[in-house]
Design a protein around this motif. Sequence first.
Motif, PDB file in Angstrom:
ATOM      1  N   SER A 104      28.110  -5.454   0.042  1.00 23.09           N
ATOM      2  CA  SER A 104      29.169  -5.015   0.856  1.00 23.09           C
ATOM      3  C   SER A 104      28.976  -5.820   2.232  1.00 23.09           C
ATOM      4  CB  SER A 104      28.916  -3.588   1.161  1.00 23.09           C
ATOM      5  OG  SER A 104      30.147  -3.139   2.049  1.00 23.09           O
ATOM      6  N   TYR A 105      29.972  -6.590   2.741  1.00 19.53           N
ATOM      7  CA  TYR A 105      29.830  -7.373   3.880  1.00 19.53           C
ATOM      8  C   TYR A 105      31.465  -7.559   4.374  1.00 19.53           C
ATOM      9  CZ  TYR A 105      28.904 -10.706   7.497  1.00 19.53           C
ATOM     10  OH  TYR A 105      28.601 -11.472   8.768  1.00 19.53           O
ATOM     11  N   ARG A 106      31.906  -6.766   5.216  1.00 18.81           N
ATOM     12  CA  ARG A 106      33.147  -6.920   5.871  1.00 18.81           C
ATOM     13  C   ARG A 106      34.190  -6.654   4.755  1.00 18.81           C
ATOM     14  NH1 ARG A 106      33.072 -12.216   9.858  1.00 18.81           N
ATOM     15  NH2 ARG A 106      32.005 -11.169  11.555  1.00 18.81           N
ATOM     16  N   ASP A 127      24.717  -2.810   1.711  1.00 15.80           N
ATOM     17  CA  ASP A 127      25.311  -3.265   3.227  1.00 15.80           C
ATOM     18  C   ASP A 127      24.481  -4.181   3.600  1.00 15.80           C
ATOM     19  OD1 ASP A 127      25.751  -3.580   5.767  1.00 15.80           O
ATOM     20  OD2 ASP A 127      26.187  -1.352   6.245  1.00 15.80           O
ATOM     21  N   ASP A 128      24.885  -5.554   3.453  1.00 11.06           N
ATOM     22  CA  ASP A 128      24.255  -6.842   3.857  1.00 11.06           C
ATOM     23  C   ASP A 128      24.402  -7.101   5.357  1.00 11.06           C
ATOM     24  OD1 ASP A 128      22.562  -8.745   3.338  1.00 11.06           O
ATOM     25  OD2 ASP A 128      24.240 -10.314   2.998  1.00 11.06           O
ATOM     26  N   CYS A 174      26.362  -5.540   7.679  1.00  9.26           N
ATOM     27  CA  CYS A 174      27.672  -5.686   7.734  1.00  9.26           C
ATOM     28  C   CYS A 174      27.920  -5.330   9.379  1.00  9.26           C
ATOM     29  CB  CYS A 174      28.460  -4.900   6.705  1.00  9.26           C
ATOM     30  SG  CYS A 174      30.247  -5.017   6.904  1.00  9.26           S
ATOM     31  N   SER A 189      29.478  -1.194   6.898  1.00  8.06           N
ATOM     32  CA  SER A 189      30.352  -0.674   5.745  1.00  8.06           C
ATOM     33  C   SER A 189      29.358   0.679   4.998  1.00  8.06           C
ATOM     34  CB  SER A 189      30.447  -1.898   4.578  1.00  8.06           C
ATOM     35  OG  SER A 189      29.429  -2.537   4.504  1.00  8.06           O
ATOM     36  N   ASN A 211      21.087  -9.870   7.611  1.00  8.85           N
ATOM     37  CA  ASN A 211      22.029 -10.703   6.599  1.00  8.85           C
ATOM     38  C   ASN A 211      21.268 -11.773   5.657  1.00  8.85           C
ATOM     39  OD1 ASN A 211      24.008 -12.805   5.969  1.00  8.85           O
ATOM     40  ND2 ASN A 211      25.080 -11.107   5.848  1.00  8.85           N
TER      41      ASN A 211
END
Length: 326
Positions: A13-15, A38-39, A41, A45, A66
Amino acid sequence: MYPNDSIAVVIPSYRVTRHVLGVIGAIGPEVTHIYVVDDCCPDKSGAFVREHCTDPRVVVLEHEKNLGVGGAVMTGYQAAITAGAAVIVKVDGDGQMDPRLIPNFIVPILAGEADYSKGNRFYDLEQLRAMPPLRLFGNAVLSLMSKVSSGYWDIFDPTNGFTAIHADAARHLPFEKISRRYFFETDMLFRLNTLHAVVVDVPMDALYGDEVSNLKISRIVTEFVAKHFRNFFKRVFYNYYLRNMSLASIELPLGGAMLTFGTVYGLNAWLHSASMGTTTPAGTVMAAALPVLMGVQLILAFLAYDIASVPRRPIHKTIWSRTKHA
């Protein structure tokens, strides 16, 4: 559908806050665990999913920094393996992949036909009209390079991120060595080949909507080419010299040496004759042409052997059998 097998889905999940809830909502009851990673984000997210998603199967994992799509998937893989999943599916959170196709990716693995399945958007020629021309051309070029570097000559669309893997194959991957950025899917194929894992394509349609791609072609072209060359030579070394020796182990270096010698010798003879204003002797031409022809033949023989050596026996069945009889 799969009463004895735990199926996990990993969603980097990134953007993707505009699409991720729709992706989760479309995942069928065959899936027992859903890991949203959620990297780091910028849209938060992970917190967004926690706040708006009520699906009890969902677990949100968060990175403090990230790590790229590869890092996010590896985090999801490790969590799924720890939870006892039999098969781990990776689905992007941007809505380009239809989660209703997940059973198509699971079946060949649970049937013992493959260790890893991946999407292929090139099966249906009619559907290719929906694919942007630049992306179509880019995927064709990347597929050719991937065939050479990974050794999987019978698959296409190597950058397709809709994948599934048997947990027994996943736990043998070198998690820390796999590329974490946009080369991740292609590097996975190289790593799987070094394990002699069986990979199959699964036909699928591509979905293109209002998603925003974070991939900048101009920035990764040279990186991809360099990494393909690196993986090719590493694979050849692992498979043809370190682990095994065969006739192909001789054909490639001998063919390369003869091709190089013939080319260099011929060019030097031609340049010398051109500078002297004379015709290159027929004997000199033949002395250059024969090594070139023989070198090409030897390299083609190596490629034929390499193509015939695509893994056919799933490793997870072998691993399971060894564990059972241990």
